[in-house]
Scaffold this motif. Structure first.
Motif, mmCIF file in Angstrom:
data_model
loop_
_atom_site.group_PDB
_atom_site.id
_atom_site.type_symbol
_atom_site.label_atom_id
_atom_site.label_comp_id
_atom_site.label_asym_id
_atom_site.label_seq_id
_atom_site.Cartn_x
_atom_site.Cartn_y
_atom_site.Cartn_z
ATOM 1 N N THR A 85 0.859 -1.189 0.000
ATOM 2 C CA THR A 85 0.000 0.000 0.000
ATOM 3 C C THR A 85 0.893 1.236 0.000
ATOM 4 O O THR A 85 2.091 1.135 -0.267
ATOM 5 N N GLY A 86 0.332 2.406 0.303
ATOM 6 C CA GLY A 86 1.107 3.637 0.270
ATOM 7 C C GLY A 86 1.103 4.222 -1.138
ATOM 8 O O GLY A 86 0.462 3.697 -2.057
ATOM 9 N N SER A 87 1.858 5.298 -1.314
ATOM 10 C CA SER A 87 1.844 6.019 -2.592
ATOM 11 C C SER A 87 2.685 5.336 -3.667
ATOM 12 O O SER A 87 2.335 5.382 -4.854
ATOM 13 N N PRO A 89 3.331 2.312 -4.935
ATOM 14 C CA PRO A 89 2.890 1.359 -5.962
ATOM 15 C C PRO A 89 1.701 1.837 -6.797
ATOM 16 O O PRO A 89 1.272 1.107 -7.695
ATOM 17 N N LEU A 97 0.998 -6.757 2.321
ATOM 18 C CA LEU A 97 2.155 -6.808 3.224
ATOM 19 C C LEU A 97 1.772 -6.599 4.675
ATOM 20 O O LEU A 97 2.375 -7.179 5.573
ATOM 21 N N ASP A 98 0.805 -5.717 4.892
ATOM 22 C CA ASP A 98 0.609 -5.258 6.272
ATOM 23 C C ASP A 98 -0.781 -4.676 6.472
ATOM 24 O O ASP A 98 -1.544 -4.501 5.519
ATOM 25 N N TYR A 139 -5.951 -0.982 5.501
ATOM 26 C CA TYR A 139 -5.414 -1.519 4.245
ATOM 27 C C TYR A 139 -6.381 -2.488 3.570
ATOM 28 O O TYR A 139 -6.310 -2.681 2.356
ATOM 29 N N GLY A 159 7.299 -1.017 -1.512
ATOM 30 C CA GLY A 159 7.801 0.345 -1.458
ATOM 31 C C GLY A 159 8.883 0.366 -0.395
ATOM 32 O O GLY A 159 9.209 -0.665 0.210
ATOM 33 N N ILE A 160 9.445 1.521 -0.133
ATOM 34 C CA ILE A 160 10.444 1.641 0.940
ATOM 35 C C ILE A 160 10.119 2.883 1.763
ATOM 36 O O ILE A 160 9.761 3.933 1.206
ATOM 37 N N GLY A 161 10.193 2.761 3.075
ATOM 38 C CA GLY A 161 9.992 3.921 3.923
ATOM 39 C C GLY A 161 11.236 4.804 3.906
ATOM 40 O O GLY A 161 12.342 4.341 3.610
ATOM 41 N N HIS A 175 12.382 1.114 5.981
ATOM 42 C CA HIS A 175 11.536 -0.059 6.261
ATOM 43 C C HIS A 175 10.971 -0.645 4.975
ATOM 44 O O HIS A 175 10.794 0.053 3.977
ATOM 45 N N GLY A 187 7.588 -3.392 4.099
ATOM 46 C CA GLY A 187 6.434 -3.714 4.910
ATOM 47 C C GLY A 187 6.453 -2.678 6.033
ATOM 48 O O GLY A 187 6.855 -1.528 5.836
ATOM 49 N N PHE A 188 6.070 -3.085 7.227
ATOM 50 C CA PHE A 188 6.245 -2.175 8.363
ATOM 51 C C PHE A 188 7.339 -2.715 9.276
ATOM 52 O O PHE A 188 7.272 -2.609 10.503
ATOM 53 N N ARG A 212 -0.430 11.956 6.429
ATOM 54 C CA ARG A 212 -1.102 12.552 5.270
ATOM 55 C C ARG A 212 -2.331 11.751 4.835
ATOM 56 O O ARG A 212 -3.229 12.299 4.211
ATOM 57 N N PHE A 213 -2.360 10.475 5.175
ATOM 58 C CA PHE A 213 -3.536 9.658 4.832
ATOM 59 C C PHE A 213 -4.647 9.811 5.874
ATOM 60 O O PHE A 213 -5.744 9.303 5.700
ATOM 61 N N LYS A 252 13.119 9.529 -0.889
ATOM 62 C CA LYS A 252 13.505 8.125 -0.753
ATOM 63 C C LYS A 252 14.981 7.888 -1.093
ATOM 64 O O LYS A 252 15.480 6.766 -0.948
HETATM 65 C C1 F6R Z 1 2.935 -0.355 2.700
HETATM 66 C C2 F6R Z 1 4.257 -0.657 3.184
HETATM 67 C C3 F6R Z 1 5.285 0.381 3.412
HETATM 68 C C4 F6R Z 1 5.341 1.451 2.328
HETATM 69 C C5 F6R Z 1 6.346 2.523 2.713
HETATM 70 C C6 F6R Z 1 6.422 3.612 1.673
HETATM 71 O O1 F6R Z 1 2.178 -1.565 2.561
HETATM 72 O O2 F6R Z 1 4.490 -1.783 3.437
HETATM 73 O O3 F6R Z 1 6.545 -0.232 3.510
HETATM 74 O O4 F6R Z 1 5.697 0.854 1.116
HETATM 75 O O5 F6R Z 1 5.983 3.063 3.932
HETATM 76 O O6 F6R Z 1 5.215 4.293 1.661
HETATM 77 P P1 F6R Z 1 4.904 5.342 0.508
HETATM 78 O O7 F6R Z 1 4.895 4.565 -0.745
HETATM 79 O O8 F6R Z 1 3.531 5.872 0.832
HETATM 80 O O9 F6R Z 1 5.973 6.359 0.555
#
Ligand code: F6R
Length: 262
Positions: free
Chosen positions: A36-38, A40, A65-66, A79, A131-133, A137, A139-140, A166-167, A202
């Motif tokens: 999830t997140g922006s 993908p 993922l989470d 999610y 995606g990547i935090g 990270h 996933g989480f 932001r969500f 990122k």
């Molecule tokens: C979401 C997830 C997270 C996001 C990451 C990036 O299921 O597992 O790892 O991929 O937080 O979030 P965005 O894409 O919103 O910057």
């Protein structure tokens, strides 16, 4: 780790969608891991175009993922809802084949164990989209997560809650404190992983993942251990990579021929 740098986020989405479509087309009953997140969203939009053009995803099983802990699955930012809105409906997946961890379960450890078992029962994940935090990270799995971890309850990092506010209308206190997440060990069991990242925010995490040391402090660095890990970036997300010259050279001189580019 194969690193492909493209001009902009739309090109990243189209390229990632083609890679996913190619992988799924090779399987009779494919299994897709979804994020999830922006990050993908461009990939899902491009996959939806491919689906309209004839890509049949009706036999595809999907695993998210989470999930946040404590949100009603009908909450628009749970999610369960996000995957329904961004993935299941636009891609024409069979909702009975789409799985999201049960963050509202009374027994969370049991829900995690059931989730792991469901992935196994489906035959494992063919391609896991990630995606990547900004803190590295996946996933989480926040920094410090065990590199062998499996689906479990985690506490979100303050930075992740700020990033995800932001969500939730900008209200950091509305972002749940806890989540269920596939572990890093779970993610590494996918037969292939595909990480997409766009934007300057990122860039540091991407560089740490690909070029930094392997370690729990950057959970995404665990992908260095995966034998089929592909990373698709836009120029901004790639801007801190030290060995960019080699990644472009390797892409253009890939043993099977250079990938099709937009
Ligand atoms: C979401 C997830 C997270 C996001 C990451 C990036 O299921 O597992 O790892 O991929 O937080 O979030 P965005 O894409 O919103 O910057």
């Amino acid at each position: 780790m194969e690193i492909i740098v493209l001009s902009d986020p739309a090109a990243v989405g189209r390229h990632a969608a083609r890679l996913i479509a190619d992988t799924l087309a090779r399987r009779r009953d494919p299994v897709l891991g979804v994020a999830t997140g922006s990050s993908p969203l461009g990939t899902y939009a491009a996959l939806a175009v491919l689906a309209r053009e004839g890509l049949d995803l009706s036999r595809t099983t999907a695993f998210a993922l989470d999930e946040y802990v404590g949100l009603d699955p009908a909450h628009p930012e749970a999610y369960h809802s996000v995957i329904d809105r961004e993935v299941t409906l636009p891609l024409g997946l069979d909702p009975r084949k789409v799985h999201v961890p049960h963050g509202a379960a009374a027994d969370l450890p049991a829900a995690c164990a059931e989730y792991e078992a469901a992935i196994e029962a489906a035959g494992g994940i063919d391609v896991q989209l990630l995606g990547i935090g900004a803190n590295g990270h996946i996933g989480f799995n926040e920094p410090g997560s065990s590199l062998g971890s499996r689906t479990r309850v985690k506490t979100l990092a303050p930075r992740t809650r700020r990033d995800n506010a932001r969500f939730f209308g900008g209200d950091v206190e509305a972002v749940p404190l806890h989540c269920l997440t596939q572990g890093i060990g779970t993610i590494l069991r996918a037969r292939s992983v595909l990480l997409v990242a766009t934007g300057e925010s990122k860039a540091a995490a991407v560089a740490a993942m690909a070029e930094g040391p392997l370690g729990a402090f950057c959970p995404a660095s665990a992908l260095q251990l995966h034998e089929r890990a592909t990373v698709v970036l836009d120029e901004a997300a790639a801007s801190l990579l030290a060995d960019r010259e080699y990644y472009d050279f390797a892409r253009d001189n890939a043993p099977g021929g250079a990938p099709k580019r937009d």
